[in-house]
Design a protein around this motif. Sequence first.
Motif, short mmCIF file in Angstrom:
data_model
loop_
_atom_site.label_atom_id
_atom_site.label_comp_id
_atom_site.label_asym_id
_atom_site.label_seq_id
_atom_site.Cartn_x
_atom_site.Cartn_y
_atom_site.Cartn_z
N MET A 1 0.83 -1.21 0.00
CA MET A 1 0.00 0.00 0.00
C MET A 1 0.86 1.26 0.00
N SER A 2 2.03 1.18 0.63
CA SER A 2 2.89 2.35 0.73
C SER A 2 3.47 2.77 -0.61
N GLN A 3 3.30 1.97 -1.63
CA GLN A 3 3.79 2.33 -2.95
C GLN A 3 2.86 3.31 -3.67
N TYR A 4 1.68 3.55 -3.12
CA TYR A 4 0.68 4.32 -3.85
C TYR A 4 0.17 5.55 -3.11
N PRO A 5 1.02 6.24 -2.37
CA PRO A 5 0.52 7.41 -1.63
C PRO A 5 0.04 8.53 -2.54
N ALA A 6 0.57 8.60 -3.76
CA ALA A 6 0.14 9.68 -4.66
C ALA A 6 -1.32 9.53 -5.06
N SER B 1 15.40 -4.56 -0.95
CA SER B 1 13.99 -4.49 -1.30
C SER B 1 13.59 -3.18 -1.96
N ILE B 2 14.47 -2.17 -1.96
CA ILE B 2 14.11 -0.92 -2.64
C ILE B 2 14.34 -1.04 -4.14
N LYS B 3 14.80 -2.19 -4.61
CA LYS B 3 14.91 -2.45 -6.05
C LYS B 3 13.78 -3.38 -6.48
N LEU C 1 15.88 0.87 -9.04
CA LEU C 1 15.44 1.48 -7.79
C LEU C 1 13.98 1.92 -7.88
N ARG C 2 13.20 1.60 -6.87
CA ARG C 2 11.82 2.06 -6.79
C ARG C 2 11.81 3.54 -6.42
N ASP C 3 10.74 4.21 -6.80
CA ASP C 3 10.56 5.59 -6.37
C ASP C 3 10.07 5.67 -4.93
N SER C 4 9.33 4.64 -4.47
CA SER C 4 8.83 4.60 -3.10
C SER C 4 9.64 3.60 -2.29
N TRP C 5 10.22 4.05 -1.19
CA TRP C 5 11.02 3.20 -0.32
C TRP C 5 10.24 2.96 0.96
N SER C 6 9.98 1.71 1.25
CA SER C 6 9.16 1.36 2.41
C SER C 6 9.63 0.03 2.98
N ARG D 1 10.37 8.67 -2.48
CA ARG D 1 9.42 8.80 -1.37
C ARG D 1 9.83 7.82 -0.27
N LEU D 2 10.06 8.31 0.91
CA LEU D 2 10.49 7.47 2.03
C LEU D 2 9.38 7.47 3.07
N SER D 3 8.87 6.29 3.39
CA SER D 3 7.83 6.21 4.41
C SER D 3 8.44 6.43 5.79
N PRO D 4 7.66 6.92 6.75
CA PRO D 4 8.19 7.07 8.11
C PRO D 4 8.75 5.77 8.66
#
Length: 301
Positions: free
Chosen positions: A19-24, A187-189, A195-200, A240-243
Amino acid sequence: MDALAGRLAAETDIRTLQMSQYPADFDESPEIPAHGLQPDGRFHLGDLRVDVSTGDPIGDIGYQNCVPAAMALLAQGWYAAAKEQFTPTLEDTLKIYEKVSPFHRDPAPAALIRSAQPHSGHREAHNDFGTSLLLALKLWVHQDQPLAGLLPEARSFLEIEPRNLDQLRESVLRFGGALVGLALPQSIKDGRGVLRDSWSVPGYGPVYDATPGSLSSHCVAITGYSRREFFCLSAGRVRRLSPEFLLTYVEEAYTVTPATVLDGNPALRDQILRDLEEIRRTDRPAGMPAFNHRWRGGNIM
């Protein structure tokens, strides 16, 4: 047997979407501020909007220069706050790199020239080992200003408490950003190694390919945040880095105090100067272990 007991033990598939991959795709609450660098490639500073200057990636391109690159990108945020465009280049970061580490790009030694061995003057693998973030910060704020002409003037730097996200937001709001040392996971790849744009943090936790440090030890400049995420530029793209990602993978974090900000807050400036003077006069306490890589006293600046 209870009818609900037929569910088998939970299993994990690392291909499961997060879910954290889709905050936009979620609506942003207008009551919650979004400050600094944002995914649209602009610095949002109150009513001010400053485009991020586009340029070639300055880190992750064959050199171990992520710390100098992060320092230059932090300076980019400072310039944006002053309504100025600043586009750091690879050459800028390599000049900083040579100042804060043994790295250099000297021409080929005479022995290699005589032997006609192939040699590149662009990268010396034997001294391209990266640098200490803490050491680089000490040089940035040193009274002799060894980085003058390469980076804007900085008076001091402040360490952010481990896992204190409020301090991280405050550093972006008040000082333009923070320099963060990350133990990056594989896992960020994605499956192609991109590299993913969202890092979680994956749902199965920081294990297997999400183990801290399984990819690399990295440094980024956190120069923006929203209600749900923090943002940095890395390898030429906004990440994008999640908390939870920061809570899991941050190993060290500092904010740097620009001279202009301190001059606008004389009380804070004077207090920091007094504290710095006391630090410079203080030697290591008698009972302090000799963990020099974590010691921040003595000749810190």
